[in-house]
Design a protein around this motif. Structure first.
Motif, PDB file in Angstrom:
ATOM      1  N   LEU A  88       0.984  -1.134   0.059  1.00 41.01           N
ATOM      2  CA  LEU A  88      -0.121   0.025  -0.035  1.00 41.01           C
ATOM      3  C   LEU A  88       0.755   1.210   0.005  1.00 41.01           C
ATOM      4  CD1 LEU A  88      -2.805  -0.963   2.559  1.00 41.01           C
ATOM      5  CD2 LEU A  88      -2.723  -1.424   0.269  1.00 41.01           C
ATOM      6  N   THR A  89       0.267   2.101  -0.370  1.00 41.03           N
ATOM      7  CA  THR A  89       0.980   3.673  -0.564  1.00 41.03           C
ATOM      8  C   THR A  89       0.869   4.062   1.096  1.00 41.03           C
ATOM      9  OG1 THR A  89      -0.925   4.925  -1.026  1.00 41.03           O
ATOM     10  CG2 THR A  89       0.366   4.143  -2.755  1.00 41.03           C
ATOM     11  N   LEU A  90       1.731   5.310   1.162  1.00 42.61           N
ATOM     12  CA  LEU A  90       1.561   5.840   2.446  1.00 42.61           C
ATOM     13  C   LEU A  90       0.107   6.156   2.989  1.00 42.61           C
ATOM     14  CD1 LEU A  90       4.657   7.946   2.966  1.00 42.61           C
ATOM     15  CD2 LEU A  90       4.372   5.445   3.400  1.00 42.61           C
ATOM     16  N   VAL A  91      -0.638   6.878   2.263  1.00 42.16           N
ATOM     17  CA  VAL A  91      -1.915   7.246   2.578  1.00 42.16           C
ATOM     18  C   VAL A  91      -2.936   6.157   2.603  1.00 42.16           C
ATOM     19  CG1 VAL A  91      -2.824   7.740   0.092  1.00 42.16           C
ATOM     20  CG2 VAL A  91      -3.636   9.061   1.918  1.00 42.16           C
ATOM     21  N   GLU A  92      -2.743   5.192   1.879  1.00 41.89           N
ATOM     22  CA  GLU A  92      -3.294   4.092   2.124  1.00 41.89           C
ATOM     23  C   GLU A  92      -3.299   3.284   3.504  1.00 41.89           C
ATOM     24  OE1 GLU A  92      -4.028   2.833  -2.604  1.00 41.89           O
ATOM     25  OE2 GLU A  92      -2.486   1.917  -1.396  1.00 41.89           O
ATOM     26  N   ASN A  93      -2.087   3.096   3.983  1.00 46.21           N
ATOM     27  CA  ASN A  93      -1.662   2.685   5.180  1.00 46.21           C
ATOM     28  C   ASN A  93      -2.313   3.495   6.323  1.00 46.21           C
ATOM     29  OD1 ASN A  93       0.364   0.458   5.399  1.00 46.21           O
ATOM     30  ND2 ASN A  93       0.942   1.349   3.717  1.00 46.21           N
ATOM     31  N   VAL A  94      -2.200   4.817   6.225  1.00 44.53           N
ATOM     32  CA  VAL A  94      -2.793   5.638   7.211  1.00 44.53           C
ATOM     33  C   VAL A  94      -4.514   5.654   7.116  1.00 44.53           C
ATOM     34  CG1 VAL A  94      -2.922   8.090   8.069  1.00 44.53           C
ATOM     35  CG2 VAL A  94      -1.019   7.298   7.111  1.00 44.53           C
ATOM     36  N   MET A  95      -4.956   5.341   6.063  1.00 40.33           N
ATOM     37  CA  MET A  95      -6.314   5.006   5.900  1.00 40.33           C
ATOM     38  C   MET A  95      -7.139   3.894   6.430  1.00 40.33           C
ATOM     39  SD  MET A  95      -6.957   6.057   1.878  1.00 40.33           S
ATOM     40  CE  MET A  95      -8.712   5.604   1.928  1.00 40.33           C
ATOM     41  N   LEU A  96      -6.282   2.927   6.875  1.00 44.57           N
ATOM     42  CA  LEU A  96      -6.474   1.630   7.158  1.00 44.57           C
ATOM     43  C   LEU A  96      -7.459   1.718   8.384  1.00 44.57           C
ATOM     44  CD1 LEU A  96      -3.699  -0.858   6.382  1.00 44.57           C
ATOM     45  CD2 LEU A  96      -5.971  -0.933   5.654  1.00 44.57           C
ATOM     46  N   ARG A 111      -8.750  12.783   5.715  1.00 43.59           N
ATOM     47  CA  ARG A 111      -8.239  12.652   6.920  1.00 43.59           C
ATOM     48  C   ARG A 111      -6.754  12.096   7.136  1.00 43.59           C
ATOM     49  NH1 ARG A 111      -7.114  14.548  11.976  1.00 43.59           N
ATOM     50  NH2 ARG A 111      -6.790  12.952  13.521  1.00 43.59           N
ATOM     51  N   ALA A 112      -6.368  11.243   6.246  1.00 40.97           N
ATOM     52  CA  ALA A 112      -5.198  10.851   6.169  1.00 40.97           C
ATOM     53  C   ALA A 112      -4.163  11.773   5.613  1.00 40.97           C
ATOM     54  CB  ALA A 112      -5.037   9.438   5.430  1.00 40.97           C
ATOM     55  N   ARG A 113      -4.643  12.368   4.621  1.00 39.60           N
ATOM     56  CA  ARG A 113      -3.791  13.145   3.663  1.00 39.60           C
ATOM     57  C   ARG A 113      -3.537  14.534   4.719  1.00 39.60           C
ATOM     58  NH1 ARG A 113      -2.343  12.594  -1.314  1.00 39.60           N
ATOM     59  NH2 ARG A 113      -3.549  10.814  -2.566  1.00 39.60           N
ATOM     60  N   ALA A 145      -1.422   5.713  13.603  1.00 39.52           N
ATOM     61  CA  ALA A 145      -1.916   5.612  14.977  1.00 39.52           C
ATOM     62  C   ALA A 145      -2.642   6.581  15.391  1.00 39.52           C
ATOM     63  CB  ALA A 145      -0.440   5.406  15.920  1.00 39.52           C
ATOM     64  N   MET A 146      -2.743   7.836  14.905  1.00 42.92           N
ATOM     65  CA  MET A 146      -3.249   8.775  15.315  1.00 42.92           C
ATOM     66  C   MET A 146      -4.539   9.039  14.476  1.00 42.92           C
ATOM     67  SD  MET A 146      -2.182   9.674  18.010  1.00 42.92           S
ATOM     68  CE  MET A 146      -2.992  11.240  18.281  1.00 42.92           C
ATOM     69  N   VAL A 147      -4.815   8.639  13.210  1.00 40.96           N
ATOM     70  CA  VAL A 147      -5.891   9.106  12.569  1.00 40.96           C
ATOM     71  C   VAL A 147      -7.189   8.890  12.870  1.00 40.96           C
ATOM     72  CG1 VAL A 147      -6.207   6.701  11.298  1.00 40.96           C
ATOM     73  CG2 VAL A 147      -6.231   8.979   9.882  1.00 40.96           C
ATOM     74  N   HIS A 148      -7.451   7.881  13.648  1.00 37.79           N
ATOM     75  CA  HIS A 148      -8.839   8.086  14.311  1.00 37.79           C
ATOM     76  C   HIS A 148      -9.039   8.354  15.631  1.00 37.79           C
ATOM     77  CE1 HIS A 148      -6.315   4.366  15.726  1.00 37.79           C
ATOM     78  NE2 HIS A 148      -7.275   4.229  16.618  1.00 37.79           N
ATOM     79  N   GLU A 149      -8.122   9.209  15.996  1.00 36.28           N
ATOM     80  CA  GLU A 149      -8.229   9.814  17.262  1.00 36.28           C
ATOM     81  C   GLU A 149      -8.576   8.985  18.546  1.00 36.28           C
ATOM     82  OE1 GLU A 149     -11.549  12.596  16.174  1.00 36.28           O
ATOM     83  OE2 GLU A 149      -9.960  14.305  15.562  1.00 36.28           O
ATOM     84  N   PRO A 150      -7.506   8.137  18.712  1.00 36.57           N
ATOM     85  CA  PRO A 150      -7.689   7.259  19.654  1.00 36.57           C
ATOM     86  C   PRO A 150      -7.391   7.933  21.235  1.00 36.57           C
ATOM     87  CG  PRO A 150      -5.197   7.099  18.838  1.00 36.57           C
ATOM     88  CD  PRO A 150      -6.172   8.059  17.999  1.00 36.57           C
ATOM     89  N   ARG A 151      -8.065   7.290  22.266  1.00 37.47           N
ATOM     90  CA  ARG A 151      -7.675   7.852  23.654  1.00 37.47           C
ATOM     91  C   ARG A 151      -6.395   7.353  24.195  1.00 37.47           C
ATOM     92  NH1 ARG A 151      -9.623  11.059  26.386  1.00 37.47           N
ATOM     93  NH2 ARG A 151     -10.174  10.009  27.925  1.00 37.47           N
TER      94      ARG A 151
END
Length: 216
Positions: A88-96, A111-113, A145-151
């Protein structure tokens, strides 16, 4: 909390309380139990005794499927070598994580971009992991790790494979993003420089907590 691998005791009556929004360095020599503790906190490993309470929920008591879902929804994890998907590309990895949570592709990509831009690698968003440097890939791993705004964000030697310049940049990005989001950050490290960037220090030795937590 206690954990053994066969005859080897990895964690011995560990007790640890971390306040919301804190950043904590978990330090100790190799074999001290740092990674085992992190894996228990993530719900990857269930300890032999004791419980892991996150937001009042006993993660250790959840079935495997529910633990995986809890981790996906509320945690972000950064590994030493990033563990990005090479196809996957970087953006595709971050989107996962967002896609696994059912977000629309357009929303997830946007959001990933946004995060890749904040981390200074927006120009590499459409590059595959093999075409970027270790430091650039690790920034993408932080974004994922941060894309989904984890606690809660857990990082296992996140700068261990990087040179000092890239290590500083990745660590600063990780700390800044978690603090900005009000997330709790726990970082396994053997590096005093890394620990100095975090609020408190927890030291482990032979599976026991020697100090917890103290100001760095």
């Amino acid at each position: 909390m206690s954990l053994s691998y066969g005859a080897t005791q990895a964690l011995r009556d560990v007790s640890l309380r971390v306040e919301d929004g804190a950043s904590v360095a978990l330090m100790g020599a190799s074999g001290s139990g740092k990674s085992s503790l992190l894996h228990c906190l993530a719900g990857v490993i269930v300890p032999d005794e004791g419980a892991v309470l996150i937001d009042g929920i006993d993660v250790t008591g959840l079935p495997d499927k529910d633990r995986s879902r809890f981790r996906l929804e509320r945690m972000g994890v950064v590994f030493q070598f990033g563990d990005l998907v090479p196809e996957l590309t970087l953006v595709e990895n971050v989107m996962l994580p967002l896609q696994l949570l059912g977000r629309r592709t357009k929303q997830a990509r946007s959001r990933a971009r946004e995060l890749l831009d904040l981390l200074g690698v927006a120009d590499l968003a459409d590059s595959r992991t093999g075409a970027v440097s270790g430091g650039q890939a690790q920034r993408a791993a932080v974004a994922r790790a941060m894309v989904h705004e984890p606690r809660l964000v857990l990082a296992d030697e996140p700068t261990g494979s990087l040179d000092s310049i890239n290590a500083e940049a990745v660590l600063d990005a990780l700390v800044d993003l978690t603090r900005g989001a009000g997330a709790t950050l726990l970082v396994v490290t053997h590096d005093n420089v890394v620990a100095s960037h975090l609020d408190t220090l927890v030291t482990l030795h032979d599976g026991r907590v020697l100090s917890a937590p103290v100001n760095v």
